[in-house]
Design a protein around this motif. Sequence first.
Motif, PDB file in Angstrom:
ATOM      1  N   VAL A  43      -4.688 -58.188  28.005  1.00 62.65           N
ATOM      2  CA  VAL A  43      -3.481 -58.061  27.182  1.00 62.65           C
ATOM      3  C   VAL A  43      -2.251 -58.530  27.961  1.00 62.65           C
ATOM      4  O   VAL A  43      -1.455 -59.338  27.469  1.00 62.65           O
ATOM      5  N   ALA A  44      -2.080 -58.021  29.186  1.00 61.21           N
ATOM      6  CA  ALA A  44      -0.900 -58.353  29.990  1.00 61.21           C
ATOM      7  C   ALA A  44      -0.824 -59.848  30.268  1.00 61.21           C
ATOM      8  O   ALA A  44       0.247 -60.466  30.156  1.00 61.21           O
ATOM      9  N   GLU A  45      -1.939 -60.455  30.623  1.00 62.17           N
ATOM     10  CA  GLU A  45      -1.937 -61.888  30.935  1.00 62.17           C
ATOM     11  C   GLU A  45      -1.608 -62.721  29.706  1.00 62.17           C
ATOM     12  O   GLU A  45      -0.794 -63.663  29.765  1.00 62.17           O
ATOM     13  N   THR A  46      -2.227 -62.393  28.575  1.00 66.38           N
ATOM     14  CA  THR A  46      -2.041 -63.177  27.360  1.00 66.38           C
ATOM     15  C   THR A  46      -0.596 -63.124  26.884  1.00 66.38           C
ATOM     16  O   THR A  46      -0.013 -64.143  26.484  1.00 66.38           O
ATOM     17  N   LEU A  47       0.013 -61.946  26.934  1.00 68.04           N
ATOM     18  CA  LEU A  47       1.410 -61.809  26.511  1.00 68.04           C
ATOM     19  C   LEU A  47       2.341 -62.560  27.457  1.00 68.04           C
ATOM     20  O   LEU A  47       3.270 -63.244  27.012  1.00 68.04           O
ATOM     21  N   ALA A  48       2.109 -62.433  28.765  1.00 62.55           N
ATOM     22  CA  ALA A  48       2.996 -63.062  29.747  1.00 62.55           C
ATOM     23  C   ALA A  48       2.946 -64.572  29.685  1.00 62.55           C
ATOM     24  O   ALA A  48       3.921 -65.245  30.036  1.00 62.55           O
ATOM     25  N   ALA A  49       1.831 -65.127  29.239  1.00 60.45           N
ATOM     26  CA  ALA A  49       1.720 -66.571  29.129  1.00 60.45           C
ATOM     27  C   ALA A  49       2.638 -67.124  28.036  1.00 60.45           C
ATOM     28  O   ALA A  49       2.926 -68.329  28.010  1.00 60.45           O
ATOM     29  N   VAL A  50       3.118 -66.242  27.152  1.00 56.20           N
ATOM     30  CA  VAL A  50       4.084 -66.637  26.127  1.00 56.20           C
ATOM     31  C   VAL A  50       5.468 -66.105  26.454  1.00 56.20           C
ATOM     32  O   VAL A  50       6.445 -66.844  26.464  1.00 56.20           O
ATOM     33  N   GLU A  51       5.575 -64.797  26.741  1.00 51.14           N
ATOM     34  CA  GLU A  51       6.864 -64.197  27.083  1.00 51.14           C
ATOM     35  C   GLU A  51       6.645 -63.047  28.062  1.00 51.14           C
ATOM     36  O   GLU A  51       6.160 -61.979  27.683  1.00 51.14           O
ATOM     37  N   PRO A  52       6.978 -63.241  29.344  1.00 49.22           N
ATOM     38  CA  PRO A  52       6.744 -62.204  30.360  1.00 49.22           C
ATOM     39  C   PRO A  52       7.421 -60.875  30.040  1.00 49.22           C
ATOM     40  O   PRO A  52       6.896 -59.819  30.381  1.00 49.22           O
ATOM     41  N   GLY A  53       8.578 -60.906  29.381  1.00 47.38           N
ATOM     42  CA  GLY A  53       9.253 -59.653  29.050  1.00 47.38           C
ATOM     43  C   GLY A  53       8.478 -58.816  28.066  1.00 47.38           C
ATOM     44  O   GLY A  53       8.534 -57.573  28.102  1.00 47.38           O
ATOM     45  N   PHE A  54       7.743 -59.456  27.166  1.00 48.47           N
ATOM     46  CA  PHE A  54       6.922 -58.695  26.216  1.00 48.47           C
ATOM     47  C   PHE A  54       5.751 -58.052  26.945  1.00 48.47           C
ATOM     48  O   PHE A  54       5.362 -56.910  26.644  1.00 48.47           O
TER      49      PHE A  54
END
Length: 380
Positions: free
Chosen positions: A72-83
């Motif tokens: 989850v953390a990696e997938t979100l950060a690949a688009v927006e690290p703040g999310f």
Amino acid sequence: MLADLNEDERALKQGLDAFAEGRLRSHIKPFVDRHEFPVDLVREFAALGYMGAAYDPGHDGGGLGVRGAAVVAETLAAVEPGFAAIYLCNSAPMTAIARFGSDALKRRWLGPLCRGEIIASFGVTETHGGSDVAGVKTRAVADGDDWVLSGSKVFSTNAGTELHGLSTVVAVTDPELGPKGLSTFLVAVGTPGFHVGKANRKIGWRIAPSAELFFDECRVPNSAMIGGRGEGLKQILTTLSLGRILVAAAALGLSRKALALARDYGATRRIGGQPIFAHQGLTFPLADAMTHIHAAELMVRNAAVLADAGRPFRLETSMAKLFASEMAGEIADLAVQVHGGYGVYDEYEVSGLLGEAKVLQIVEGTSEVQRLIIARELAS
């Protein structure tokens, strides 16, 4: 992505990609520009069940453990690290409850957190202490069946947002015992004496507000203590170690984003009539970046597997967090360099990645702290 994802993890990744590449990518930029918490997007993400991906299905979690949380953390950060920051900072108090909380606390809080009805913040760091968890000054004094908390915390991400419903707070209950005199409490938003300060703008995690927490004779019941009296240091150190896996995973996602931006921009840029990637001075560093990303992925995965298996993982977690976060800074810097002068303009997405990477090198223990942990292991 590694080939050994199981069926549940692949399904998780597929759903996350649909949210991240669809909803998140197309709607997040105005919030980043304004340093604004994206409340509706967080609600949408939470309603899909991703906040609880790691936790017990008996409390409406997905049961996918640390491995799933890292995806989850990696997938979100690949688009927006703040999310990704919103997610991982919510995961820390959830982890403390799930690992150390009573059945009553789990029933009261873990379900709503897994379902995304509320989000939580973590109250550990204080103005004078920095990374020194044992140097906590916030006090909790027993008064009948209650505890009265007095003190403050800083850098509590997610605090003060519309969805903020709970904070975990580590406090001194037995000062004569030193570090063994710490205990952890759950404090609900709205409890008299509990106030959240103003969030300040940051160079990274721009959509994930971080604020100061104030406790002015804040009274909570004895049942709000997580685990036993004096177990706070052990709980927080374990929670931080697990959190480092998610920080490393977020750094991995950020690095993928930076490399993709560098590749896409560089493919269209020419110098002296030649494509920029015809110059080994740039292609070789990009090749190194791709190699380092693969190495970081292996380290994150290994640390998560150890944690889920109940095996010692503190050393591997520190190495993964150190390597991945330092790598993220290097690849973000490279991506800006590829963009040349345009890399410092706000309208180019790459311009914000250096700040995002720097935050990852500091949170959950600075790079210096990780090196200290690793060095101590060498000496043991």
